[in-house]
Each structure stands twice: as structure tokens, then as C-alpha cells.
Motif scaffolding. Structure first.
Motif, PDB file in Angstrom:
ATOM      1  N   SER A  56       0.983  -1.290   0.093  1.00  0.00           N
ATOM      2  CA  SER A  56       0.178   0.378   0.046  1.00  0.00           C
ATOM      3  C   SER A  56       0.884   1.155  -0.020  1.00  0.00           C
ATOM      4  O   SER A  56       2.031   1.123   0.144  1.00  0.00           O
ATOM      5  CB  SER A  56      -1.023  -0.019   1.311  1.00  0.00           C
ATOM      6  OG  SER A  56      -0.101  -0.025   2.504  1.00  0.00           O
ATOM      7  N   SER A  57       0.421   2.377  -0.297  1.00  0.00           N
ATOM      8  CA  SER A  57       1.100   3.531  -0.181  1.00  0.00           C
ATOM      9  C   SER A  57       0.251   4.701   0.548  1.00  0.00           C
ATOM     10  O   SER A  57      -0.631   5.157   0.429  1.00  0.00           O
ATOM     11  CB  SER A  57       1.104   4.214  -1.654  1.00  0.00           C
ATOM     12  OG  SER A  57       1.891   5.440  -1.768  1.00  0.00           O
ATOM     13  N   PRO A  58       0.876   4.959   1.918  1.00  0.00           N
ATOM     14  CA  PRO A  58       2.426   4.468   2.500  1.00  0.00           C
ATOM     15  C   PRO A  58       2.046   3.102   2.788  1.00  0.00           C
ATOM     16  O   PRO A  58       1.211   2.608   3.314  1.00  0.00           O
ATOM     17  CB  PRO A  58       2.783   5.389   3.482  1.00  0.00           C
ATOM     18  CG  PRO A  58       1.574   5.796   4.110  1.00  0.00           C
ATOM     19  CD  PRO A  58       0.403   5.781   2.854  1.00  0.00           C
ATOM     20  N   PRO A  59       3.289   2.603   2.916  1.00  0.00           N
ATOM     21  CA  PRO A  59       3.162   0.983   3.420  1.00  0.00           C
ATOM     22  C   PRO A  59       2.888   0.878   4.909  1.00  0.00           C
ATOM     23  O   PRO A  59       3.108   1.650   5.541  1.00  0.00           O
ATOM     24  CB  PRO A  59       4.664   0.610   3.259  1.00  0.00           C
ATOM     25  CG  PRO A  59       5.394   1.186   2.307  1.00  0.00           C
ATOM     26  CD  PRO A  59       4.558   2.715   2.441  1.00  0.00           C
ATOM     27  N   VAL A  60       2.037   0.025   5.119  1.00  0.00           N
ATOM     28  CA  VAL A  60       1.635  -0.626   6.504  1.00  0.00           C
ATOM     29  C   VAL A  60       2.114  -1.872   6.985  1.00  0.00           C
ATOM     30  O   VAL A  60       2.417  -2.584   6.023  1.00  0.00           O
ATOM     31  CB  VAL A  60       0.248  -0.301   6.599  1.00  0.00           C
ATOM     32  CG1 VAL A  60      -0.085   1.174   6.363  1.00  0.00           C
ATOM     33  CG2 VAL A  60      -0.546  -1.237   5.824  1.00  0.00           C
TER      34      VAL A  60
END
Length: 310
Positions: A56-60
Motif C-alpha cells: 500500500s502507499s504508504p506501506p503499513v
């Protein structure tokens, strides 16, 4: 790995763990076979991570990208340490993992950690070393950097220090310590081959670190534009890294090596985030072994990270 010895001096009296002059030597763990893996890692049922993760953006944290190593849980932690091998080649941010020890309290959507280790960072270029945080890389002859980083309510902060190419194949000693008040984290990085030592203090707001980790992590390799699967499937069995002189300490002061009075699980990288036979194993840690510098004779303070062909 080059046949030479590095010696590290690192004192963490506040964490109740002191390391005197320690030897670093190349070692190759021999694996025990199992029905679905090349090694039988120490601890409970391994945790699968996904070499073809969706980012995802930002990464989680829930992105569950490829990782291999060990994770302690079931207690709250205040100290983590290891001597991390610098891979014996010029770093590539598109393929090489970040190698670190960590105190971690991340949830499914929010990162909360202190990480200290070694990362690929192209000289004069840019790279993500922790998820969602791109930095400018200092000039170096190896494209490897030592780093310390925090993430939490205060956002992300990363400090990096260049590693010379003469240090490839040697160890870098790293540690993270949560102070008793809970309002600060102290990190130490020692690079024996050059004699450099770096101390950093970070302000935090009462984090609860429910996990202690020692990992090879390909999450930011994906973020840096690497082609999945990451870790990549090698043509033949290959060792990516080694961790030595491992120490974890709980908030209550219980001490151990990577193993101790807590739950311990290996993280394995598979083709789809499922353990075999549902998924195909790509990367995993060896079982834990004793590198000869074990804390209080406990053993279980070293392991290697390996990748395998299908």
C-alpha cells in the motif's frame, strides 16, 4: 565471507547486558531436514511472510512483505542486540534486504518500532530504509550503510552512516535500548573494521514494544522498485546474512539470547504468505546455534538467513 576476525566492544549496562571483547567468525549452520522446509527453525510454528506482497502507499505493517529471521513475543521488551554481517558484495537496493534488530509494537495499520542495522543505500542516491521514509544516501564505497531508525506517533526518523567496502563480510554491532522512563530510546552502532562508533538518542512517548526481532526484511526493496518475488528465488541455495551475539531483554529485566523466557517464532518468506504445502518456501533462518559468545552460557545466539530455489 572473508576469513578475518572483527572484534566489537559494546556495553549496555542499563539493559542488564554487557558484552566484553567479542569475536566474530564465519560459520555455516547445518540444517535438519523437514517435510516442507530446508531447516527446522527454533521455536514454535513459523510465521509465513509474502515474497509477492501487495504494498500500500504508504506501506503499513499489514502488507506482510517478505522477511526471514526470528521474532520474540509474549512479553514487553526494552533491549535488542546483534552482530550483523555486512553482505560480501556491493549493495543493491532493488534486491538486497535490510538487516536489523528491532523493538517493535506495530499494529496492523501503524508502525511503532526502533530498528538498528545494515541497509542497501546507493552512494549519492536515494532509498527507503524503513517503510515510507526515503532518504538521501551518503557517499560510500560499498553502497551499504549502518542505520538507526524510529517510527511511531512522532513520525519516522532515520540516521545513516556509510560503510566502507573494506568492511564487506565483517560484522557491525548494533543495539537498541528503551530507557526505563519510556520517553527515550538509545541506539549504538559499532563498526569494528573501521573503529567507528555511533550513538543516537531518540525521544519517544511511552511506546510498548511487544516484540523483539532480528530480521532480513525485503519490504523496502519492494518500495525501492525491486521486481517481485522479493526475496528473489536463487539459482542455487544462498546465504544472505548471519546474525551473531544475539541478546533480548524484557521490560521486567528478564534476559536471554535470541531465545529466552518468551515465545519465539521464525519468520519465513514464501511465494504467497502461506507455509508449505500451500505456499513455496523461498527464504528462512537456520535453527539457532551457539557462536561461542553466548550470554551466561545460554546458547541460541546466532543464525543464518538462507534462500532456496523452487
Amino acid at each position: 565471507m572473508r576469513k578475518r576476525i572483527s572484534r566489537a566492544l559494546l556495553t549496555a549496562a542499563a539493559a542488564g547486558a554487557t558484552i566484553t571483547t567479542l569475536g566474530f567468525a564465519a560459520a555455516s549452520p547445518a540444517g535438519a531436514s523437514a517435510a516442507h522446509r530446508y531447516f527446522t527453525p527454533t521455536g514454535g510454528t513459523p510465521i509465513a511472510t509474502n515474497a509477492n506482497c501487495h504494498l500500500s502507499s504508504p506501506p503499513v505493517p499489514a502488507d506482510n512483505c517478505g522477511m526471514a529471521g526470528y521474532q520474540a513475543s509474549g512479553r514487553d521488551f526494552r533491549f535488542a542486540q546483534a552482530l550483523v554481517t555486512v553482505p560480501n558484495h556491493v549493495a543493491n537496493k532493488f534486491t538486497d534486504p535490510v538487516l536489523y534488530v528491532a523493538l517493535d509494537g506495530s499494529g496492523t495499520a501503524t508502525y511503532q518500532f526502533t530498528r538498528v542495522g545494515v541497509a542497501p543505500c546507493p552512494s549519492g542516491g536515494t532509498a527507503a530504509i524503513v517503510p515510507g521514509h526515503v532518504i538521501f544516501c551518503p557517499a560510500s564505497t560499498s553502497n551499504w550503510v549502518a542505520f538507526s531508525a524510529i517510527a511511531g506517533a512522532q513520525g519516522s526518523t532515520v540516521n545513516v552512516f556509510p560503510i566502507s567496502s573494506v568492511c564487506e563480510g565483517d560484522g557491525v554491532s548494533v543495539s537498541a535500548y528503551l530507557v526505563p522512563t519510556g520517553n527515550g530510546v538509545h541506539t549504538v552502532i559499532s563498526i569494528p573494521c573501521t573503529g567507528a562508533t555511533f550513538n543516537n538518542n531518540y525521544t519517544v512517548s511511552g511506546p510498548v514494544y511487544t516484540r523483539a526481532q532480528a530480521l532480513a526484511d525485503w519490504t523496502t526493496t519492494v518500495e525501492n522498485g525491486g521486481a517481485q518475488p522479493l526475496p528473489a528465488v536463487p539459482g542455487a541455495k544462498v546465504r544472505d546474512a548471519q546474525f551473531f551475539q544475539g541478546r533480548f531483554t524484557t521490560v521486567s529485566g528478564a534476559q536471554g539470547t535470541f531465545n529466552g523466557p518468551w515465545s519465539l517464532n521464525a519468520l519465513e518468506a514464501t511465494s504467497n504468505g502461506h507455509l508449505p504445502p500451500m505456499g513455496t518456501l523461498i527464504g528462512q533462518p537456520s535453527f539457532l546455534w551457539n557462536d561461542g559468545n553466548s550470554f551466561n552460557g545460554l546458547g541460541d545466539d546466532a543464525f543464518g538467513v538462507w534462500r532456496f530455489p523452487f
